[in-house]
Design a protein around this motif. Structure first.
Motif, PDB file in Angstrom:
ATOM      1  N   GLU A 472      -4.606  14.650  -6.322  1.00 23.93           N
ATOM      2  CA  GLU A 472      -5.508  13.907  -5.434  1.00 23.93           C
ATOM      3  C   GLU A 472      -4.906  12.526  -5.160  1.00 23.93           C
ATOM      4  O   GLU A 472      -5.099  11.579  -5.926  1.00 23.93           O
ATOM      5  CB  GLU A 472      -6.893  13.772  -6.059  1.00 23.93           C
ATOM      6  CG  GLU A 472      -7.589  15.109  -6.257  1.00 23.93           C
ATOM      7  CD  GLU A 472      -8.905  14.993  -7.014  1.00 23.93           C
ATOM      8  OE1 GLU A 472      -9.710  15.951  -6.957  1.00 23.93           O
ATOM      9  OE2 GLU A 472      -9.143  13.965  -7.690  1.00 23.93           O
ATOM     10  N   VAL A 473      -4.147  12.423  -4.064  1.00 23.56           N
ATOM     11  CA  VAL A 473      -3.431  11.189  -3.756  1.00 23.56           C
ATOM     12  C   VAL A 473      -4.102  10.486  -2.583  1.00 23.56           C
ATOM     13  O   VAL A 473      -4.615  11.123  -1.658  1.00 23.56           O
ATOM     14  CB  VAL A 473      -1.951  11.470  -3.457  1.00 23.56           C
ATOM     15  CG1 VAL A 473      -1.272  12.058  -4.687  1.00 23.56           C
ATOM     16  CG2 VAL A 473      -1.780  12.402  -2.272  1.00 23.56           C
ATOM     17  N   ALA A 474      -4.066   9.158  -2.608  1.00 22.33           N
ATOM     18  CA  ALA A 474      -4.781   8.375  -1.608  1.00 22.33           C
ATOM     19  C   ALA A 474      -4.160   8.504  -0.218  1.00 22.33           C
ATOM     20  O   ALA A 474      -4.877   8.638   0.778  1.00 22.33           O
ATOM     21  CB  ALA A 474      -4.816   6.913  -2.036  1.00 22.33           C
ATOM     22  N   GLY A 475      -2.829   8.453  -0.130  1.00 20.66           N
ATOM     23  CA  GLY A 475      -2.183   8.434   1.174  1.00 20.66           C
ATOM     24  C   GLY A 475      -2.480   9.652   2.020  1.00 20.66           C
ATOM     25  O   GLY A 475      -2.821   9.542   3.205  1.00 20.66           O
ATOM     26  N   MET A 476      -2.337  10.839   1.412  1.00 24.10           N
ATOM     27  CA  MET A 476      -2.575  12.070   2.173  1.00 24.10           C
ATOM     28  C   MET A 476      -4.051  12.230   2.511  1.00 24.10           C
ATOM     29  O   MET A 476      -4.412  12.683   3.602  1.00 24.10           O
ATOM     30  CB  MET A 476      -2.085  13.280   1.388  1.00 24.10           C
ATOM     31  CG  MET A 476      -0.639  13.204   0.950  1.00 24.10           C
ATOM     32  SD  MET A 476       0.517  13.008   2.319  1.00 24.10           S
ATOM     33  CE  MET A 476       2.052  12.782   1.418  1.00 24.10           C
ATOM     34  N   TYR A 519      -8.802   3.679  -5.831  1.00 25.84           N
ATOM     35  CA  TYR A 519      -8.281   2.310  -5.792  1.00 25.84           C
ATOM     36  C   TYR A 519      -8.323   1.681  -7.182  1.00 25.84           C
ATOM     37  O   TYR A 519      -9.298   1.839  -7.922  1.00 25.84           O
ATOM     38  CB  TYR A 519      -9.083   1.442  -4.821  1.00 25.84           C
ATOM     39  CG  TYR A 519      -8.494   0.056  -4.660  1.00 25.84           C
ATOM     40  CD1 TYR A 519      -7.247  -0.113  -4.067  1.00 25.84           C
ATOM     41  CD2 TYR A 519      -9.165  -1.067  -5.142  1.00 25.84           C
ATOM     42  CE1 TYR A 519      -6.685  -1.375  -3.936  1.00 25.84           C
ATOM     43  CE2 TYR A 519      -8.611  -2.335  -5.016  1.00 25.84           C
ATOM     44  CZ  TYR A 519      -7.361  -2.481  -4.415  1.00 25.84           C
ATOM     45  OH  TYR A 519      -6.799  -3.728  -4.303  1.00 25.84           O
ATOM     46  N   VAL A 520      -7.256   0.973  -7.537  1.00 26.72           N
ATOM     47  CA  VAL A 520      -7.201   0.275  -8.824  1.00 26.72           C
ATOM     48  C   VAL A 520      -7.646  -1.163  -8.576  1.00 26.72           C
ATOM     49  O   VAL A 520      -6.882  -1.992  -8.066  1.00 26.72           O
ATOM     50  CB  VAL A 520      -5.779   0.311  -9.423  1.00 26.72           C
ATOM     51  CG1 VAL A 520      -5.770  -0.378 -10.788  1.00 26.72           C
ATOM     52  CG2 VAL A 520      -5.286   1.746  -9.551  1.00 26.72           C
ATOM     53  N   ASN A 521      -8.872  -1.457  -8.903  1.00 31.01           N
ATOM     54  CA  ASN A 521      -9.447  -2.768  -8.620  1.00 31.01           C
ATOM     55  C   ASN A 521      -8.642  -3.885  -9.277  1.00 31.01           C
ATOM     56  O   ASN A 521      -8.248  -3.791 -10.436  1.00 31.01           O
ATOM     57  CB  ASN A 521     -10.893  -2.830  -9.122  1.00 31.01           C
ATOM     58  CG  ASN A 521     -11.817  -1.961  -8.306  1.00 31.01           C
ATOM     59  OD1 ASN A 521     -11.763  -1.974  -7.075  1.00 31.01           O
ATOM     60  ND2 ASN A 521     -12.662  -1.176  -8.969  1.00 31.01           N
ATOM     61  N   GLY A 522      -8.412  -4.935  -8.500  1.00 32.22           N
ATOM     62  CA  GLY A 522      -7.713  -6.092  -8.999  1.00 32.22           C
ATOM     63  C   GLY A 522      -6.205  -5.965  -8.986  1.00 32.22           C
ATOM     64  O   GLY A 522      -5.499  -6.942  -9.277  1.00 32.22           O
ATOM     65  N   TYR A 542       3.862   4.461  -0.554  1.00 30.58           N
ATOM     66  CA  TYR A 542       3.283   5.385   0.414  1.00 30.58           C
ATOM     67  C   TYR A 542       1.771   5.218   0.521  1.00 30.58           C
ATOM     68  O   TYR A 542       1.215   5.212   1.625  1.00 30.58           O
ATOM     69  CB  TYR A 542       3.633   6.843   0.108  1.00 30.58           C
ATOM     70  CG  TYR A 542       3.186   7.722   1.259  1.00 30.58           C
ATOM     71  CD1 TYR A 542       3.885   7.710   2.461  1.00 30.58           C
ATOM     72  CD2 TYR A 542       2.019   8.459   1.182  1.00 30.58           C
ATOM     73  CE1 TYR A 542       3.448   8.438   3.556  1.00 30.58           C
ATOM     74  CE2 TYR A 542       1.572   9.201   2.267  1.00 30.58           C
ATOM     75  CZ  TYR A 542       2.289   9.178   3.454  1.00 30.58           C
ATOM     76  OH  TYR A 542       1.838   9.891   4.547  1.00 30.58           O
ATOM     77  N   ASP A 543       1.092   5.074  -0.600  1.00 29.23           N
ATOM     78  CA  ASP A 543      -0.349   4.843  -0.519  1.00 29.23           C
ATOM     79  C   ASP A 543      -0.646   3.530   0.190  1.00 29.23           C
ATOM     80  O   ASP A 543      -1.593   3.432   0.985  1.00 29.23           O
ATOM     81  CB  ASP A 543      -0.964   4.831  -1.920  1.00 29.23           C
ATOM     82  CG  ASP A 543      -1.129   6.235  -2.495  1.00 29.23           C
ATOM     83  OD1 ASP A 543      -1.068   7.210  -1.736  1.00 29.23           O
ATOM     84  OD2 ASP A 543      -1.311   6.347  -3.724  1.00 29.23           O
ATOM     85  N   PHE A 544       0.150   2.511  -0.087  1.00 29.32           N
ATOM     86  CA  PHE A 544      -0.026   1.217   0.575  1.00 29.32           C
ATOM     87  C   PHE A 544       0.028   1.377   2.095  1.00 29.32           C
ATOM     88  O   PHE A 544      -0.883   0.980   2.822  1.00 29.32           O
ATOM     89  CB  PHE A 544       1.059   0.252   0.096  1.00 29.32           C
ATOM     90  CG  PHE A 544       1.095  -1.061   0.828  1.00 29.32           C
ATOM     91  CD1 PHE A 544       0.307  -2.122   0.412  1.00 29.32           C
ATOM     92  CD2 PHE A 544       1.914  -1.240   1.939  1.00 29.32           C
ATOM     93  CE1 PHE A 544       0.336  -3.337   1.092  1.00 29.32           C
ATOM     94  CE2 PHE A 544       1.948  -2.448   2.623  1.00 29.32           C
ATOM     95  CZ  PHE A 544       1.156  -3.500   2.197  1.00 29.32           C
ATOM     96  N   LEU A 545       1.092   1.989   2.603  1.00 29.58           N
ATOM     97  CA  LEU A 545       1.275   2.058   4.051  1.00 29.58           C
ATOM     98  C   LEU A 545       0.360   3.085   4.701  1.00 29.58           C
ATOM     99  O   LEU A 545      -0.133   2.870   5.813  1.00 29.58           O
ATOM    100  CB  LEU A 545       2.743   2.317   4.389  1.00 29.58           C
ATOM    101  CG  LEU A 545       3.391   3.634   3.941  1.00 29.58           C
ATOM    102  CD1 LEU A 545       3.252   4.721   5.001  1.00 29.58           C
ATOM    103  CD2 LEU A 545       4.872   3.433   3.635  1.00 29.58           C
ATOM    104  N   ALA A 546       0.118   4.215   4.005  1.00 34.28           N
ATOM    105  CA  ALA A 546      -0.684   5.279   4.619  1.00 34.28           C
ATOM    106  C   ALA A 546      -2.158   4.916   4.679  1.00 34.28           C
ATOM    107  O   ALA A 546      -2.852   5.231   5.655  1.00 34.28           O
ATOM    108  CB  ALA A 546      -0.491   6.587   3.861  1.00 34.28           C
ATOM    109  N   VAL A 547      -2.659   4.263   3.632  1.00 37.39           N
ATOM    110  CA  VAL A 547      -4.064   3.846   3.651  1.00 37.39           C
ATOM    111  C   VAL A 547      -4.284   2.796   4.742  1.00 37.39           C
ATOM    112  O   VAL A 547      -5.254   2.861   5.503  1.00 37.39           O
ATOM    113  CB  VAL A 547      -4.490   3.328   2.270  1.00 37.39           C
ATOM    114  CG1 VAL A 547      -5.856   2.661   2.348  1.00 37.39           C
ATOM    115  CG2 VAL A 547      -4.535   4.471   1.257  1.00 37.39           C
ATOM    116  N   LEU A 548      -3.373   1.813   4.830  1.00 38.62           N
ATOM    117  CA  LEU A 548      -3.519   0.797   5.870  1.00 38.62           C
ATOM    118  C   LEU A 548      -3.390   1.396   7.263  1.00 38.62           C
ATOM    119  O   LEU A 548      -4.048   0.954   8.206  1.00 38.62           O
ATOM    120  CB  LEU A 548      -2.471  -0.296   5.667  1.00 38.62           C
ATOM    121  CG  LEU A 548      -2.748  -1.262   4.518  1.00 38.62           C
ATOM    122  CD1 LEU A 548      -1.527  -2.122   4.239  1.00 38.62           C
ATOM    123  CD2 LEU A 548      -3.956  -2.143   4.831  1.00 38.62           C
TER     124      LEU A 548
END
Length: 730
Positions: A472-476, A519-522, A542-548
């Protein structure tokens, strides 16, 4: 097997156009249509044992690659024909090379003396190499003549000394020619038991395959003085001081020895004309890329007018990669197409993932091949495979989790740029395009577990390099949010409002679950949900760029501040970036630089910059991009580049990743077109909507407030974009 196993040009390398008065202090204006010299790499000196990426030359039908040598050539591929691939034999030596040079019985490529280094320079139309050994200067120019299955090379030999010199030159020829009609995947094949024949008057060797209909003829004109060992063409030369000899090498491929020989003879007889023709052809391609209604592409890019070196470099770095992806092979079963990687590893494949990373520029430059690929992907099971092969049309390899998002992004960009809304009603494989898109937008539900997130499986389906980036990955999952919202827009416009409302609600709920669970808060980075209910933090870009990219409006201001801090402190380097933070617990798992802490994939800096422009100070981004843009001094952006703390920059630019194991990075990737996308969509702020016109919110101040884009074609109209926004012509 995974797929990867498988500009500023320096002052010495380019001649940029400056207006009158520039030398007197006026601001220079870079050419809106670059010359071939403008796009060239810097001169790159390398000794034999250095790790570096070897340049390729190409035409519309195939390519060939240089070797660590002033003259040798390998991986000559005009699929389905190949020579100098990997012969199928016990203890195979790997890729063979041909035209390797010896002088006075010594292999001159083997040296660690910087004075004897080979200097490589890539141009869009050729590769030039130079080396000086014992007062003899060698210069070779390798190119692929237009619409021919052939490689030609001009070999110039000059005596730089003060005395007349006698030298013996040997050119070692190899082939292993074959034809492969089944689907390609990784690496170039070769037959080890070719029949070889020698024609002394013509100075050529011909290899004929025993197990397929293929032949390859290699030789040099004028003919050699003798043949040594059955495969070495030997020349005895006497050179007075300053004297030069010129030899012409050719390698041809065909279905029979007679055809290969005939092609060889014809090309040798026209060598000088073909060299000029090749240069004219590539110059025409570059001009066509910026000219509406041209005969080479189905669209065109806007012309950039700027005095900013950084802006010019960023934009045309992407162009070099887009040109390298072009294929117009007569053996393509689905016509003109776009190749993902240019190199011997994946010679025929088109990946949804990589294509989508430059799909806005592709929609402007060549929308028809892009649309065709999307239709091909609709007809293949891209939930089982990662790419399609243009020789057979078959899908190959394991599945990439990103495919659904990537296919939709390609379709979305095609639709919003061309305005071809009738396409969504076209029936493909029994159902309309709109229903195919709906299927891809909602396929994630079949993978959803108890957390309500898609589980994308293991490492082979995702980044291949990061062992903790699984399930379960954020980017995809973020890609599913944007996909549902786009398809909802299509559904609503086509009278399916109830389905549209449902998709929008599901997208909002999915975005909320991604934020709450992953998301990892903080910290500014994200974590991956595992089947056992645990979560593993992964500090990957990848999560950084894909989520944005896919759900930035669903993030809080706090998240954006934390993500920005994470990028600048753990991912960004001065010249490039690292894909994975070096402090991540998985940083030692794999050092392949496209996704590791040693560097980053071709598109990641551009994609991260696009995200940063949504939340950060443009001046800070521009300062970083000024250094990032210099990576293009080595030619097209490579499949990956190293950060400067891993390998020292080359003439100011982040060092291109090597093909050598364990780095295995190809010469260039279509995804490098993301730099052109970055200039268009983020720096000029172009927003090409599907139903609500074109608008622009430029961020030009930190680059060049007077820069303009001229000739941007959108949905049948032409626009100019400047600091004041987008203006329709006429």
């Amino acid at each position: 097997m995974d797929r990867r196993t498988f500009l500023k040009a320096s002052a010495a390398a380019t001649t940029l156009s400056f207006p009158q008065g520039a030398l007197a202090g006026a601001m220079p204006s870079f050419p809106s249509i670059p010359s071939l010299a403008d796009l060239a790499s810097t001169r790159m000196p390398h000794t034999f044992m250095e790790l570096f990426n070897l340049p390729i030359a190409m035409n519309d039908w195939g390519y060939a690659q240089t070797v660590k040598s002033v003259s040798a050539i390998t991986a000559i591929a005009f699929p389905p024909y190949v020579c100098c691939g990997i012969p199928d034999t016990p203890w195979s030596p790997g890729l063979l090379s041909t035209c390797e040079l010896t002088m006075n019985d010594q292999l001159i490529s083997i040296s660690n003396d910087p004075a004897r280094a080979v200097i490589y320079q890539w141009f869009p139309h050729c590769v030039v190499r130079e080396q000086t050994v014992d007062g003899i200067h060698f210069r070779t120019t390798m190119f692929l003549p237009p619409e021919q299955r052939a490689v030609l090379q001009k070999i110039e030999i000059r005596n730089t000394g003060a005395h007349t010199t006698d030298i013996v030159l040997g050119f070692n020829m190899r082939s292993a020619v074959t034809q492969r009609s089944s689907a390609w995947f990784a690496q170039l094949p070769g037959e080890a038991d070719n029949h070889v024949s020698w024609n002394a008057p013509k100075g050529r060797l011909t290899w004929t395959a025993a197990h397929s209909k293929a032949a390859s003829t290699h030789g040099i004109s004028p003919a050699a003085d003798s043949l040594i060992g059955g495969n070495v063409l030997q020349y005895n030369l006497t050179l007075a001081p300053g004297a030069t000899r010129e030899l012409h090498f050719a390698a041809t491929l065909a279905a029979s020895d007679a055809d290969a020989d005939a092609l060889y003879d014809r090309l040798q007889s026209q060598f000088a004309e073909l060299e000029q023709q090749n240069e004219r052809r590539f110059d025409q391609l570059v001009h066509s890329a910026f000219t509406a209604g041209n005969g080479d592409f189905s669209g065109s890019l806007p012309r950039l007018h700027t005095s900013s070196e950084t802006l010019w470099n960023l934009y045309h770095n992407g162009l070099k990669n887009l040109l390298s992806a072009r294929r117009r092979s007569p053996d393509s079963v689905y016509g003109p197409t776009l190749l993902t990687l240019s190199g011997h590893v994946l010679p025929t494949l088109s990946f949804p993932w990589d294509t989508a990373l430059s799909s806005f520029s592709l929609s402007l430059l060549d929308p028809q091949p892009l649309r065709n690929l999307v239709e091909i992907w609709f007809q293949r099971d891209m939930h089982e495979h990662l790419a399609t092969d243009y020789i057979t049309g078959e899908a190959v390899g394991p599945w990439y989790a990103v495919n659904d998002m990537a296919i939709i992004r390609c379709a979305q960009d095609y639709l919003r740029v061309t305005g071809d809304v009738a396409w969504i009603n076209k029936r493909i494989d029994g159902k309309p395009v709109l229903d195919h898109l709906l299927n891809h937008a909602t396929y994630w539900k079949k993978l959803a577990g108890k957390n309500g997130l898609a589980d994308y499986g293991g490492i082979a389906n995702l980044l291949e390099v990061v062992s903790t980036y699984t399930h379960e990955v954020a980017g995809m999952n973020a890609g599913n949010v944007s996909s549902m919202r786009f398809v909802a827009e299509l559904l609503e416009k086509n009278g399916r409002a109830r389905e549209a409302a449902q998709l929008r609600a599901e997208a909002k709920a999915l975005a909320q679950r991604i934020n709450e669970l992953l998301y990892v808060n903080g910290k500014g980075w994200w974590k991956c949900g595992q089947p056992d209910g645990t979560f593993v933090g992964v500090r990957h870009c990848y999560d950084f760029l894909a989520v944005l990219d896919n759900m930035s409006d669903d993030l809080t201001d706090t998240q954006k501040r934390e993500m920005s801090h994470f990028f600048w402190t753990q991912l960004a380097s001065t010249k490039w970036m690292r894909a994975l933070a070096s402090g991540d617990p998985d940083a030692t798992w794999n050092v392949r630089p496209d996704h590791s802490c040693l560097g980053a994939y071709a598109a990641w800096p551009a994609e991260c910059a696009k995200g940063l422009f949504k939340m950060d100070d443009p001046r800070r981004i521009a300062t970083w991009l000024t250094e990032v843009a210099k990576a293009g001094n080595q030619g097209p952006i490579g499949q990956a580049h190293f950060t400067e703390d891993v390998v020292s920059p080359l003439k100011g630019g982040a060092y291109k990743g090597s093909e050598d194991a364990p780095y295995i990075e190809d010469w260039c990737a279509i995804a490098g077109g993301a730099f052109t996308d970055l200039v268009l969509e983020s720096i000029f702020g172009v927003e090409a909507t599907l139903y609500d016109s074109l608008r622009a919110t430029p961020r030009l101040t930190a680059f060049d407030p007077h820069a303009t884009l001229e000739g941007l074609h959108y949905q049948g109209a032409e626009y100019t974009v400047s600091a004041t926004g987008a203006r329709r012509k006429g």
